[in-house]
Design a protein around this motif. Sequence first.
Motif, short mmCIF file in Angstrom:
data_model
loop_
_atom_site.label_atom_id
_atom_site.label_comp_id
_atom_site.label_asym_id
_atom_site.label_seq_id
_atom_site.Cartn_x
_atom_site.Cartn_y
_atom_site.Cartn_z
N HIS A 51 0.89 -1.18 -0.10
CA HIS A 51 -0.16 -0.09 0.05
C HIS A 51 0.74 1.27 -0.02
N ILE A 52 2.01 1.50 0.77
CA ILE A 52 2.83 2.49 1.02
C ILE A 52 3.62 2.61 -0.36
N VAL A 53 4.01 1.55 -0.71
CA VAL A 53 4.71 1.66 -2.28
C VAL A 53 3.72 2.19 -3.35
N SER A 54 2.65 1.84 -3.31
CA SER A 54 1.46 2.13 -4.21
C SER A 54 1.05 3.74 -4.21
N LYS A 55 1.34 4.22 -2.99
CA LYS A 55 1.21 5.66 -2.84
C LYS A 55 2.45 6.65 -3.10
N GLY A 56 3.36 5.85 -3.64
CA GLY A 56 4.58 6.39 -4.04
C GLY A 56 5.78 6.92 -3.03
N TYR A 57 5.67 6.27 -1.81
CA TYR A 57 6.72 6.69 -0.80
C TYR A 57 7.61 5.29 -0.93
N PRO A 58 9.00 6.08 -0.67
CA PRO A 58 10.02 4.75 -0.38
C PRO A 58 9.82 4.19 0.91
N ILE A 59 10.25 2.97 0.76
CA ILE A 59 10.06 2.04 2.13
C ILE A 59 11.03 1.02 1.96
N SER A 60 11.86 0.40 3.17
CA SER A 60 12.76 -0.52 3.01
C SER A 60 12.20 -1.76 2.57
#
Length: 136
Positions: free
Chosen positions: A91-100
Amino acid sequence: MSNTSITSLVPMMICHDVQEAIRFYCDVLEFQVQGRMDDVGTSGWASLKRGEVELMLASPSYLPAPRPTDGRLSEVLFYFYTDDVMSLRAHIVSKGYPISDFAVRFYQMKEIEMTDPEGHILIFGQDTDEPPTPET
């Protein structure tokens, strides 16, 4: 003090742009605004909630906090427990935010980590029985 109970803890995160932080926490992590004052400090104040998790966001002039020279706002890490870390990461990736990437820690938590737009370090973890990720 022994007769006094402490009933909850709500972190107050100092933000240079409370309005941007509200958008991030509501749009990406699906918190709901419980209260807000947009006319205090330099960028406002807000109380957010998702389930049983509560956060407050405050601009520096509302509640002063020194900013460390390395760019982080504090030495506090915000650890969120989740029941589906894989879906949350997607979900976070789909919102365009980088995550580990995922990492399984020796204490049997599968974790992901990111920095919010204000520089706060957020860690999301889920219990697991997977073997720990090898240290590199």
